[in-house]
Design a protein around this motif. Structure first.
Motif: not given
Length: 358
Positions: A101-111, A128-135, A144-147
């Motif tokens: 249900t994420s509506t923000e540009q950054e972040g997501g449901v899983a961590l 659902a459609d993206e993976v991000e790496l934060f350091g 972009s990836i089908d998670t």
């Protein structure tokens, strides 16, 4: 049989062992093996309480359709008395995003996150459609990836260099060669965590396993960037022997080489994006500093099968400033560089070989 229980109830099944530095949670078998089971606990934002989960032999399903709470599982990486702090950390999880249900540009449901001692924390956020790496306090990269497909995600962090790589299904995807500057809040205490609600987003995820410094072996990478050699082939590199440092019986081997060609192996702690080497057909897939196995007795010649092999001493890997010793928990990268005629005099390389040592 599928069991419905609260997150806190599931955690009560765990056997405490807070001083361990390696562990695995597996949906089909629980936490294994017993002597490396961390003490898991909840870490929830706000006062919403624990979410409900479904634990089955297939997956742990965390159902959190509202933005509250941020539900993750966490354990401490405190070392036992007399143990040296780990330099290399590998955190691997196989999971998928069912809904977000994420509506923000950054972040997501899983961590998925790891916080080495006295260093900046690293996080992977999955939508659902993206993976991000934060350091630390900054984003290192996104793709972009089908998670929603079950995939294996691995964070590999060197606590000394501050370099991290995110692997997706065994392939280096984000990071490598990027050194994160000091963050505003260094990690304390050291922790590993996974779950729902990064940036307080809601949704549903399924987790098959989560492993810290266990279950990771070797990865071949960079093959797609190479040029075929004079045989019309891409050379191969693998190893025989054990990844256990104490065994010290590892042998590097390569084949699909021109018969009689000379070459030597390169090694580095770091992965790097493919870089063509000027004046040859070789492509370097290692990050610096790079060591060369070109000391007496280490330069090899391809035999009548077009193959070479080199036993290596894990206490004496070459480096630009002298020999280096592999430690349990370290990850090293190897590549073979060899002479070729294609059609004129040139050189070529094998794919990179990543080995995670125990």
């Amino acid at each position: 049989m599928t069991t419905k229980l609260t997150l806190v109830g599931w955690l009560a099944l765990c056997t405490p062992a807070a001083t361990q530095v390696a562990g695995e949670w597996n949906a089909s078998n629980g936490l294994l093996p017993p002597d490396v089971v961390p003490a898991w606990s909840t870490l929830a934002s706000g006062a919403c309480g624990a979410t409900s989960v479904t634990l089955s032999p297939v997956a742990l399903t965390i159902d959190d359709e509202t933005p509250c709470p941020d539900d993750v599982l966490v354990y401490s990486l405190a070392t036992q008395p007399g143990m040296e702090p780990l330099v290399e950390h590998r955190l691997e999880a196989r999971m998928r995003v069912v809904r977000s249900t994420s509506t923000e540009q950054e972040g997501g449901v899983a961590l998925l996150g790891i916080a080495p001692s006295n260093g900046c924390p690293w996080f992977v956020f999955l939508d659902a459609d993206e993976v991000e790496l934060f350091g630390g306090d900054q984003i290192i990269g996104a793709t972009s990836i089908d998670t929603t497909v079950m995939r294996t995600y691995r964070i590999q962090v060197n606590a000394t260099t501050g370099v991290c790589i995110l692997f997706v299904d065994g392939l280096p995807t984000i990071g490598g060669g990027v050194q994160v500057p000091p963050c505003s809040a260094p990690s304390s205490p050291r922790t590993v965590l996974f779950g729902n609600g990064s940036n307080r987003q809601g949704g549903v995820t399924e987790w098959e396993f989560v492993r810290h410094n266990t279950g990771v072996g070797e990865v071949v990478y960079c093959a797609d960037a190479l040029t075929t050699n004079s045989l019309g082939l891409i050379a191969r590199t693998a190893f025989t022997g054990s990844r256990r440092v104490a065994s010290n019986d590892l042998v590097l081997q390569s084949d699909r080489l021109p018969i009689g060609s000379f070459g030597y192996y390169l090694c580095s702690r770091a992965f790097a994006a493919p870089m063509p080497l000027g004046g040859s057909q070789a492509v370097l897939c290692l990050g610096g500093p790079i060591g060369r196995f070109n000391r007496p007795g280490e330069i090899v010649v391809a035999d009548t099968r077009g193959a070479v092999r080199l036993p290596i001493d894990l206490t004496d890997l070459p480096g630009p400033s002298g020999s280096l010793a592999v430690q349990p928990g370290d990850t090293w990268h190897f590549q073979y560089w060899y002479r070729d005629a294609n059609p004129g005099s040139t050189s070529n390389t094998s794919p990179g070989l990543q080995i995670a040592f125990d």
